[in-house]
Design a protein around this motif. Structure first.
Motif, PDB file in Angstrom:
ATOM      1  N   THR A 137       0.833  -1.199   0.000  1.00  0.00           N
ATOM      2  CA  THR A 137       0.000   0.000   0.000  1.00  0.00           C
ATOM      3  C   THR A 137       0.871   1.254   0.000  1.00  0.00           C
ATOM      4  N   HIS A 138       1.909   1.238   0.824  1.00  0.00           N
ATOM      5  CA  HIS A 138       2.828   2.376   0.907  1.00  0.00           C
ATOM      6  C   HIS A 138       3.447   2.668  -0.457  1.00  0.00           C
ATOM      7  N   LEU A 139       3.845   1.625  -1.179  1.00  0.00           N
ATOM      8  CA  LEU A 139       4.440   1.825  -2.494  1.00  0.00           C
ATOM      9  C   LEU A 139       3.445   2.482  -3.450  1.00  0.00           C
ATOM     10  N   PHE A 140       2.221   1.989  -3.448  1.00  0.00           N
ATOM     11  CA  PHE A 140       1.216   2.552  -4.355  1.00  0.00           C
ATOM     12  C   PHE A 140       0.909   4.007  -4.000  1.00  0.00           C
ATOM     13  N   GLU A 141       0.881   4.325  -2.727  1.00  0.00           N
ATOM     14  CA  GLU A 141       0.591   5.696  -2.309  1.00  0.00           C
ATOM     15  C   GLU A 141       1.727   6.643  -2.682  1.00  0.00           C
ATOM     16  N   GLU A 142       2.962   6.132  -2.715  1.00  0.00           N
ATOM     17  CA  GLU A 142       4.099   6.964  -3.106  1.00  0.00           C
ATOM     18  C   GLU A 142       4.122   7.215  -4.613  1.00  0.00           C
ATOM     19  N   GLY A 143       3.562   6.275  -5.374  1.00  0.00           N
ATOM     20  CA  GLY A 143       3.447   6.495  -6.810  1.00  0.00           C
ATOM     21  C   GLY A 143       4.536   5.844  -7.644  1.00  0.00           C
ATOM     22  N   VAL A 144       4.430   6.044  -8.954  1.00  0.00           N
ATOM     23  CA  VAL A 144       5.270   5.330  -9.911  1.00  0.00           C
ATOM     24  C   VAL A 144       6.752   5.668  -9.744  1.00  0.00           C
ATOM     25  N   ASP A 145       7.076   6.900  -9.387  1.00  0.00           N
ATOM     26  CA  ASP A 145       8.490   7.257  -9.246  1.00  0.00           C
ATOM     27  C   ASP A 145       9.165   6.440  -8.146  1.00  0.00           C
ATOM     28  N   MET A 146       8.502   6.334  -7.005  1.00  0.00           N
ATOM     29  CA  MET A 146       9.051   5.560  -5.898  1.00  0.00           C
ATOM     30  C   MET A 146       9.158   4.078  -6.251  1.00  0.00           C
ATOM     31  N   ILE A 147       8.117   3.548  -6.885  1.00  0.00           N
ATOM     32  CA  ILE A 147       8.119   2.129  -7.245  1.00  0.00           C
ATOM     33  C   ILE A 147       9.235   1.836  -8.241  1.00  0.00           C
ATOM     34  N   ALA A 148       9.379   2.698  -9.249  1.00  0.00           N
ATOM     35  CA  ALA A 148      10.434   2.510 -10.246  1.00  0.00           C
ATOM     36  C   ALA A 148      11.814   2.607  -9.598  1.00  0.00           C
ATOM     37  N   GLN A 149      11.940   3.522  -8.639  1.00  0.00           N
ATOM     38  CA  GLN A 149      13.215   3.656  -7.926  1.00  0.00           C
ATOM     39  C   GLN A 149      13.549   2.380  -7.175  1.00  0.00           C
ATOM     40  N   LYS A 150      12.541   1.772  -6.516  1.00  0.00           N
ATOM     41  CA  LYS A 150      12.767   0.534  -5.783  1.00  0.00           C
ATOM     42  C   LYS A 150      13.159  -0.604  -6.727  1.00  0.00           C
ATOM     43  N   VAL A 151      12.552  -0.648  -7.918  1.00  0.00           N
ATOM     44  CA  VAL A 151      12.925  -1.670  -8.896  1.00  0.00           C
ATOM     45  C   VAL A 151      14.396  -1.513  -9.259  1.00  0.00           C
ATOM     46  N   GLY A 152      14.813  -0.263  -9.472  1.00  0.00           N
ATOM     47  CA  GLY A 152      16.215  -0.013  -9.803  1.00  0.00           C
ATOM     48  C   GLY A 152      17.155  -0.424  -8.688  1.00  0.00           C
TER      49      GLY A 152
END
Length: 206
Positions: A137-152
């Motif tokens: 949920t936290h990842l989705f609330e932070e949005g695509v930039d945060m999620i993409a950063q975590k993938v990297g």
């Protein structure tokens, strides 16, 4: 969905076998038998209904347990005397409490790819429901930039661990990478199925 009149019930003495598959991951859940009335009931109620050969009556799967099989689609085989039924199971299908009637307690598959489908559904649920105290949920609330950063970040960690000799640690990093990549796919409304389709297109002969 299907023309009942095209089915050959006579070959099996009025009954045809029906193989039930999970519509999401195609796991075989059970085998039952339908007569014409059971099939009509299945289509009308959109819940899989069989003919019980022991009780000699119709029975809707889940009528006692509540673990219904919600109809998604069905098709006949080449001889018109067997059905393949796709359904969404509302709980365990087997009376033993197992997800499928086809199980062996001593059988542990090396690759349980069905779990990826369940994980994909779980992630989708987190996206829509947003339960508190959930990392997803936290990842989705932070949005695509945060999620993409975590993938990297996870990709870099997997690369670093690949150069070491700790196999278990490497598997852990790849697991983290795959999870965050699946969250990113969900954020972009892209399913694993779409990715698989693209891979199939690239690797078709010719």
């Amino acid at each position: 969905m299907i023309d009942i009149d095209t089915l050959d019930f006579e070959k099996g003495g009025g009954l045809i076998p029906a193989v039930i598959q999970d519509a999401d991951n195609f796991q075989v859940l059970m085998l039952g038998y339908m007569n014409e009335e059971a099939l009509k009931t299945t289509l009308e109620k959109e819940r899989v209904t069989f003919y019980s050969r022991t009780k000699e009556r119709l029975w809707t799967k889940g009528e006692t347990s509540g673990n219904y099989l919600e109809l998604v689609d069905l098709q006949r085989d080449c001889d018109h005397d067997t059905l393949l039924v796709l359904a969404h199971p509302q709980g365990p299908t087997c009376h033993t409490g197992n997800r499928s009637c086809f199980f062996r307690k001593d059988f542990k598959p090396k690759q349980n790819l069905y779990f990826l489908n369940r994980l994909e559904q779980l992630i989708a649920g987190r996206k829509s429901e947003r339960p508190e105290d959930s990392y997803t949920t936290h990842l989705f609330e932070e949005g695509v930039d945060m999620i993409a950063q975590k993938v990297g970040e996870e990709a870099v960690e997997a690369i670093i661990e690949a150069k070491n000799d700790n196999r278990d640690a490497f598997v852990g990093e790849v697991s983290d990478l795959l999870y965050h990549l699946m969250v990113l796919l969900a954020e972009k409304d892209i399913s694993l199925g779409q990715v698989v389709e693209r891979l199939e297109e690239r690797h078709r002969p010719g």
